[in-house]
Design a protein around this motif. Structure first.
Motif, short mmCIF file in Angstrom:
data_model
loop_
_atom_site.label_atom_id
_atom_site.label_comp_id
_atom_site.label_asym_id
_atom_site.label_seq_id
_atom_site.Cartn_x
_atom_site.Cartn_y
_atom_site.Cartn_z
N LEU A 94 0.85 -1.15 0.03
CA LEU A 94 0.01 0.15 -0.04
C LEU A 94 0.95 1.38 -0.08
N LEU A 95 2.07 1.48 0.81
CA LEU A 95 2.71 2.53 0.97
C LEU A 95 3.50 2.68 -0.43
N GLU A 96 3.95 1.38 -0.97
CA GLU A 96 4.73 1.46 -2.44
C GLU A 96 3.65 2.17 -3.58
N LYS A 97 2.44 1.82 -3.55
CA LYS A 97 1.51 2.37 -4.23
C LYS A 97 1.07 3.70 -3.89
N ALA A 98 1.42 4.30 -2.80
CA ALA A 98 1.00 5.53 -2.48
C ALA A 98 2.27 6.39 -2.78
N VAL A 99 3.30 6.09 -2.83
CA VAL A 99 4.60 6.61 -3.26
C VAL A 99 4.52 6.65 -4.94
N GLU A 100 3.90 5.72 -5.59
CA GLU A 100 3.90 5.63 -6.95
C GLU A 100 2.91 6.68 -7.27
N MET A 101 1.77 6.64 -6.60
CA MET A 101 0.75 7.87 -6.85
C MET A 101 1.02 9.21 -6.65
N GLN A 102 1.90 9.27 -5.55
CA GLN A 102 2.35 10.58 -5.37
C GLN A 102 3.23 11.05 -6.25
N SER A 103 4.24 10.35 -6.86
CA SER A 103 4.94 10.76 -7.83
C SER A 103 4.19 10.90 -9.18
N GLU A 104 3.40 10.25 -9.49
CA GLU A 104 2.55 10.33 -10.62
C GLU A 104 1.60 11.82 -10.24
N ASN A 105 1.09 12.05 -9.27
CA ASN A 105 0.41 13.39 -8.94
C ASN A 105 1.41 14.46 -9.29
N GLN A 106 2.53 14.44 -8.54
CA GLN A 106 3.34 15.57 -8.78
C GLN A 106 3.70 16.00 -10.08
N LYS A 107 4.07 14.63 -10.92
CA LYS A 107 4.19 14.66 -12.39
C LYS A 107 2.72 15.48 -13.17
N LEU A 108 1.92 15.24 -12.62
CA LEU A 108 0.71 15.89 -13.49
C LEU A 108 0.57 17.41 -12.80
N LYS A 109 0.94 17.58 -11.69
CA LYS A 109 0.90 19.08 -11.15
C LYS A 109 2.14 19.78 -12.06
N ASP A 110 3.25 19.30 -12.25
CA ASP A 110 4.41 19.88 -12.92
C ASP A 110 3.82 20.01 -14.46
N GLU A 111 3.37 19.20 -14.86
CA GLU A 111 2.59 19.34 -16.52
C GLU A 111 1.75 20.46 -16.47
N LYS A 112 0.73 20.40 -15.53
CA LYS A 112 -0.24 21.51 -15.27
C LYS A 112 0.46 22.92 -15.29
N ILE A 113 1.46 23.13 -14.60
CA ILE A 113 2.03 24.36 -14.18
C ILE A 113 2.79 24.79 -15.67
N LYS A 114 3.32 23.84 -16.29
CA LYS A 114 3.84 24.02 -17.61
C LYS A 114 2.83 24.40 -18.60
N ASP A 115 1.74 23.77 -18.55
CA ASP A 115 0.70 23.97 -19.63
C ASP A 115 0.22 25.27 -19.25
N GLN A 116 -0.03 25.74 -17.80
CA GLN A 116 -0.50 27.15 -17.50
C GLN A 116 0.43 28.24 -17.83
N GLU A 117 1.81 28.10 -17.68
CA GLU A 117 2.93 29.05 -18.07
C GLU A 117 2.70 29.15 -19.67
N THR A 118 2.60 27.97 -20.35
CA THR A 118 2.41 28.18 -21.80
C THR A 118 1.09 28.98 -22.27
N ILE A 119 -0.01 28.84 -21.78
CA ILE A 119 -1.28 29.54 -21.75
C ILE A 119 -1.03 30.90 -21.23
N ILE A 120 -0.34 31.50 -20.39
CA ILE A 120 -0.07 32.76 -20.06
C ILE A 120 0.83 33.41 -21.08
N SER A 121 1.79 32.70 -21.43
CA SER A 121 2.75 32.99 -22.71
C SER A 121 1.88 33.56 -23.89
N LEU A 122 1.12 32.69 -24.13
CA LEU A 122 0.22 32.87 -25.41
C LEU A 122 -0.57 33.97 -25.14
N GLN A 123 -1.28 33.97 -24.17
CA GLN A 123 -2.11 35.28 -23.68
C GLN A 123 -1.38 36.57 -23.90
#
Length: 141
Positions: free
Chosen positions: A85-114
């Motif tokens: 369960l802990l291993e799965k939680a670490v994996e999910m947290q890592s994936e969650n962080q990756k998605l957050k980083d991608e979202k931030i990058k996408d938001q930065e792109t949107i701001i730049s385009l705006q």
């Protein structure tokens, strides 16, 4: 392959411990752990898990077989359920962080385009302003 453990504590645990990760698994682990800890507290006559210590367990009423049973059950809970369960939680947290980083990058792109869009609109307005001023001058003359 070790034989499956079968006692009153581990019956709380689902043998089909698989996807998706959910609160059901945490609840199962909690109930199994609470069950064995309650038995241990009762046997050594203490109120809290923090008092389950060697000094309190050195009683003649606690047999070697009882200690072995507790260790075996806790090992089953930890190794078979808590660790995965802990291993799965670490994996999910890592994936969650990756998605957050991608979202931030996408938001930065949107701001730049705006910002580029605003600059383009400003250029159009400036050009239009210049054209209107030129037209007004020619009309006035």
């Amino acid at each position: 392959m070790p034989m499956p453990l079968n006692n009153k504590h581990v019956h709380f645990l689902d043998e089909t411990f698989c996807e998706p990760f959910n609160a059901k698994f945490v609840e199962q682990i909690y109930r199994a752990t609470d069950s064995i800890c309650a038995e241990m507290r009762e046997c050594i006559n203490v109120d809290g898990n923090d008092l389950v210590r060697a000094a309190n367990m050195m009683k003649k009423t606690i047999t070697r077989d009882k200690l072995i049973s507790w260790v075996e059950t806790l090992n089953c809970i930890l190794d078979g359920h808590v660790v995965p369960l802990l291993e799965k939680a670490v994996e999910m947290q890592s994936e969650n962080q990756k998605l957050k980083d991608e979202k931030i990058k996408d938001q930065e792109t949107i701001i730049s385009l705006q910002n580029k869009l605003v600059e383009k609109k400003d250029e159009e307005i400036s050009s239009m302003k210049s054209t209107v001023q030129t037209e007004l001058k020619s009309y006035s003359s």
